[in-house]
Design an enzyme around this catalytic site. Structure first.
Site: not given
Ligand code: GLN
Length: 482
Positions: A83, A158, A182
């Site tokens: 990532k 994400s 994410s």
């Molecule tokens: N959707 C969540 C956020 O926007 C989690 C994102 C993540 O785990 N990086 O914060």
């Protein structure tokens, strides 16, 4: 069978047996990316040359190990994706943001150096929501990633690029990061396996921070065994991360056994109430039934505090984000505005031009909840709620070994339908964020699909540092499904 169909562990076995060359596998993946990624956009950077060089040197290493191949890592020679918020030395690492669009780290994240020393080939950096803020991979400054199961749909976020890369055969495994879901949610949307380890299990050194008390790097793969094998490599104490637990890694692969006899699994009633799609509910409950048939003891219970998890999470995550992202000021690294009038104007223009709207929203929200006058009412209150949620989980784990539920309320939404209503999008994190607030491990494993064929994930949450029970349960389920 195409080379691309092998699991990571299978591929490594073939490589060690001399049936497939490391460069051959790497080339196959790179060619596939070349042909496929224009439709998916899973990668921000593909490091062809570096990957092929690494493949050549691994092949030489393999020759030196003739006869004692078993000493090499179970993932030796396997192409992996990382990532784009995890630093790889000399490889552009953007966090899918314009502000880091030209950032080239001078060091490797611990997880990256561990993967590479185990003989992995890093083929590139995957797309994501900008700074990991989002649930759809649509907030990237490098374009939207699409779901390989249906390119009109998002891959989740994400870590959407990592999930989409695995689901479409563009990587045998990948690293993601999980601050509030994410890893698990894109794994669920794309039909792959994703594990968020216990906070502290895997070093965060070299992970560009979003919410430091919630962030955790974890493995994503085609099946549970691959994920356990990746965790074996990346887990373990790291003196470069002060929050890294002083525990050895290893042995997670041994947990891949089919045995859930007598295992106590709790299902929080609140997770199956209003807001959950009917088909997702049916499929996840059918998965629970499968585990019951395999000998697990399943019981419904009241967890409590479910409705407070989202407000507490978004308060804390935004507060930490606003502080972590202060460092992007146009001075130290990354983008700097072209024209400016004095230092303050430079900061302001750099950050206005460099960050996208979702990141700005979080920075503003976070600065607000931390400001004097509002700190007690919002940030401190959220921390207290976090402690209550943790207590609720601790109570549940006195009775149960595993907590089972959905990963997300729906399958992958259509592209373009989520960002118009961010609050609604935040609600979609309801089942995943508690694991981050509590620091506990959780895994997402495919358990079916909806009427349009979009994948559905099953979530299993475990006690602190009890990834093994999660892996065993997920593995048993995966085998029972086949
Ligand atoms: N959707 C969540 C956020 O926007 C989690 C994102 C993540 O785990 N990086 O914060």
């Amino acid at each position: 069978m195409s080379i691309l169909d092998y699991s990571a562990l299978e591929l490594s076995k073939e490589i060690k047996a001399g049936n497939i060359g490391v460069a051959e596998a790497t080339k196959a993946v790179l060619d596939h990316i070349n042909n496929t990624d224009k439709n998916i956009n899973a990668f921000i950077t593909v490091a062809d040359e570096r990957a092929l060089q690494k493949a050549e040197s691994l092949q030489k290493q393999l020759a030196e190990y003739r006869g004692k191949e078993a000493e090499l890592s179970p993932l030796f020679g396997v192409p992996f994706a990382v990532k784009d918020n995890i630093c790889v030395k000399n490889m552009r690492t953007t966090c899918a943001s314009k502000i880091l669009g030209n950032f080239v780290p001078t060091y490797d994240a611990t997880v990256v150096s561990r993967l590479e020393s185990a003989g992995a080939v890093i083929i590139g950096k995957t797309n994501m929501d900008e700074f990991a803020m989002g649930s759809t991979s649509e907030t990237s400054a490098f374009g939207i990633t699409k779901n390989p199961a249906d390119t009109d749909c998002v891959p989740g976020g994400s870590s959407g690029g990592s999930a989409a890369a695995i689901a479409s055969g563009m990587a045998y495994g990948a690293l993601g990061s999980d601050t509030g879901g994410s890893i698990r949610q894109p794994a669920s949307y794309c039909g792959v396996v994703g594990l968020k380890p216990t906070y502290g299990r895997v070093s965060r050194y070299g992970l560009i921070a979003y919410g430091s008390s919630l962030d955790q790097i974890g493995p994503m793969g085609k099946n549970v065994e691959d994920v356990a094998a990746i965790l074996d490599i990346i887990a373990g104490h790291d003196k470069n991360d002060a929050t890294s637990a002083d525990l050895e890694g290893g042995c997670f692969a041994d947990a891949c056994v089919e045995d859930v006899k007598g295992l106590k699994i709790g299902i929080p009633k609140g997770y199956f109430a209003e807001g959950l799609d009917g088909k997702v509910k049916e499929t996840v409950l059918a998965a629970a039934k499968t585990l019951e048939e395999k000998g697990a003891i399943i019981e419904e219970f009241d967890l409590g505090f479910e409705e407070y998890a989202i407000p507490a999470y978004y308060t804390i995550a935004s507060a930490e984000a606003s502080s972590n992202l202060e460092r992007f000021d146009g001075i130290k690294y990354g983008y700097r505005t072209k024209e400016f009038n004095g230092l303050h104007n430079m900061y302001k223009k750099t950050r206005s031009e460099g960050f996208g709207p979702e990141v700005k929203r979080r920075i503003m929200l976070g600065s607000f909840v931390l400001s004097s006058g509002y700190y007690d009412a919002y940030y401190l209150k959220a921390l207290k709620v976090r402690a209550l949620i943790k207590e609720a989980f601790d109570r549940a784990f006195e009775k149960y070994d595993v907590i089972l539920g959905p990963v997300a309320p729906t399958t992958a939404p259509k592209i373009g339908t989520s960002l118009t209503d961010p609050l609604k999008m935040y609600l979609g994190d309801i089942y995943t964020i508690s694991a981050n607030l509590c620091g506990i491990p959780a895994i997402s494993v495919p358990c079916g699909s909806d009427d349009s064929g979009m994948p559905i994930g099953l979530q299993l949450m475990g006690k602190m540092f009890d990834e093994k029970t999660l892996i065993r349960t997920a593995y048993t389920f995966e085998k029972a499904r086949v």
